[in-house]
Design an enzyme around this catalytic site. Structure first.
Site, short mmCIF file in Angstrom:
data_model
loop_
_atom_site.label_atom_id
_atom_site.label_comp_id
_atom_site.label_asym_id
_atom_site.label_seq_id
_atom_site.Cartn_x
_atom_site.Cartn_y
_atom_site.Cartn_z
N ASP A 1 -2.25 2.20 -4.36
CA ASP A 1 -3.45 2.60 -3.97
C ASP A 1 -4.47 1.58 -3.99
O ASP A 1 -4.64 0.70 -4.81
CB ASP A 1 -3.94 4.12 -4.44
N HIS B 1 0.73 -1.24 -0.09
CA HIS B 1 0.01 -0.09 0.03
C HIS B 1 0.70 1.25 -0.10
O HIS B 1 0.38 2.49 -0.32
CB HIS B 1 -0.85 0.12 1.40
#
Length: 496
Positions: A471, A467
């Protein structure tokens, strides 16, 4: 001039030890750091190395004696002072007559690999070997390496036993010339007493004392000390095992709940292989470093299964390779990675490195652990080329023949837990990659299509991603594109 051999530091709160075994006797020549004797405390066994080279002059503390820390154990005289030394050196000329010898060295292990563990010897000292015959197998943190004989002859010495860790330049063994074969039969008489139940090594004094007290036959105890020497802990384990057996046998007839056997006697402790240690370290490092998150979806495999069924025979006839689902998934992932390039990227310090190619890692289970061979430039390959590459890499992985280069440089990974029956899982990233796709079992399930409940072959997909650079939108988009390509493979042909 003489050098004193004293009791080393035994550990916190340990003040004394028992001299268990002397490996040398007065008059023997000793080298620096050569093991002289073994001490036994109430917690551990301690080996005492020679502090200097020379000749063993005097043994002050005999076997069975209790000694304190820093107590004098023996003295070593300089080589010139020993009168018995020439006697020990006398057999040397005979060894020189055995002919030329060849050293067996650790082969090239691969870039960045500096050491290996000797896992298995296929030959023993005295065996005749042919040139290029496999002598032993080494295990690194990534691959297994077989060591062939560099010359024909007789294996005269093994310097690195099974379980030993060796560096990339170490000597493993020595092969003597054909004249050395005469030495092999000489070992047979020495083995004869062992075959009849006798042992030519002295057991630890504390072990002999306990065996005498408990009435245990020494031949029934497996020794873990040097040369098979029975140690105190070996006897204690045998006592515990013997106590557990009657308890287990009496359990069915007992009117009350049986007393549990000692759990330690029913456990097996096995040292982790170097490969398993590396797998454990890398996976834990991945969890500690990446901001790992997993997103899920499901795919209707009807269209891909129908296409495979229709063309698999013709495909195999033309290309000589079996048409499986891995090529469908590889193609679908390559297609999706073009649209969402951050899933095919990696972090380098404060930079993001985008890869304009796809080196696809295909996770494969082997008898020794999980490995990830890499299919290079998979985005440029056809279905047939992908299937051939996966089949070849998979076979090499199972046979332990993969090279270091074949497992490096991957940009994305596919892991197929479905072959083992997994219905759902969260795969762990393969650093420094930023994405890994988990495939799972294809299972018929009821789904709603155009307002109707129908039965379809469904598979859950899981994308674990970093992450820090991927995204949620990008991760979900990637997984949806893979789903769309598998549910309508024609999209791959149309680049949609």
């Amino acid at each position: 001039m003489s050098t004193e051999v004293r009791v080393p530091t035994l550990g916190e709160s340990v003040t004394e030890a028992t001299v268990a075994t002397w490996f040398k006797k007065p008059g023997d020549a000793v080298a620096v750091d050569e093991m002289l004797c073994e001490l036994e405390t109430d917690k551990v066994t301690v080996e005492v190395p020679a502090p200097a080279a020379g000749t063993m002059a005097e043994i002050v503390a005999a076997e069975g004696e209790t000694v304190g820390v820093d107590a004098l154990l023996a003295t070593i005289s300089a080589g010139g002072e020993a009168t018995a030394a020439p006697v020990a050196a006398a057999p040397a000329p005979a060894a020189a007559d055995t002919g030329a010898t060849t050293d067996v060295m650790v082969p090239t292990l691969g870039e960045s690999v500096t050491e290996a563990t000797v896992s298995t010897w296929f030959k023993k000292v005295g065996d005749t070997v042919a040139q290029d015959e496999m002598l032993c197998e080494l295990e690194t943190d990534k691959v297994s390496v077989e060591v062939p004989a560099p010359a024909a002859g007789v294996l005269s010495e093994i310097l690195a036993p099974e379980g030993a860790t060796v560096d990339a330049t170490a000597k493993l063994a020595v092969i003597g010339g054909s004249a050395g074969a005469a030495a092999a039969p000489a070992a047979a008489p020495a083995a004869a007493p062992a075959a009849s139940g006798a042992k030519d090594v002295e057991d630890a004094p504390s072990a002999k004392k306990i065996m005498a007290e408990k009435g245990i036959d020494p031949a029934s105890v497996q020794g873990s000390g040097r040369d098979g020497r029975v140690m105190k802990e070996d006897v204690m384990a045998a006592v515990a095992s013997a106590a557990a057996a009657p308890a287990a046998a009496a359990a069915p007839a007992a009117p009350r709940a049986p007393v549990p056997a000692d759990d330690a006697a029913r456990e097996e402790r096995v040292k982790m292989t170097r490969l398993r240690q590396t797998i454990a370290k890398r996976l834990k490092d991945s969890q500690n470093t990446a901001a790992m998150l997993t997103t899920y979806n499901e795919v209707d495999m009807s269209a891909s299964m129908a296409l495979r069924k229709e063309y698999k025979d013709l495909f195999e006839k033309k290309h000589g390779a079996r048409l499986g689902f891995m090529s469908f998934f590889t193609k679908a992932c390559c297609h999706a990675l073009k649209e969402v390039p951050e899933v095919n990227a990696e972090i380098d310090g404060t930079d993001i490195v985008y890869k304009k190619f796809v080196h696809m890692g295909i996770a494969a289970g082997t008898p020794t652990g999980l490995v990830v061979p890499v299919i290079r430039d998979a985005d440029q390959m056809s279905f047939a080329e992908i299937e051939k590459a996966i089949a070849e890499k998979g076979k090499r992985a199972r046979d332990g023949k993969l090279s270091m280069a074949e497992m490096q440089g991957g940009t994305f990974t596919i892991s197929n837990g479905g072959v083992y029956g997994s219905l759902m899982s969260s795969p762990i990233l393969n650093p420094p990659q930023s994405g890994i796709l988990g495939m799972h079992k294809i299972q018929d399930r009821p789904v709603v299509v155009d307002g109707q409940i129908v039965i379809r072959p469904m598979m859950y997909l899981a994308l674990s991603y970093d992450h820090r650079i991927v995204d949620g939108k990008g991760a979900v988009t990637f997984l949806v594109r893979v789903k769309e390509a598998l549910e309508d493979p024609r999209r791959l042909l149309m680049d949609l």
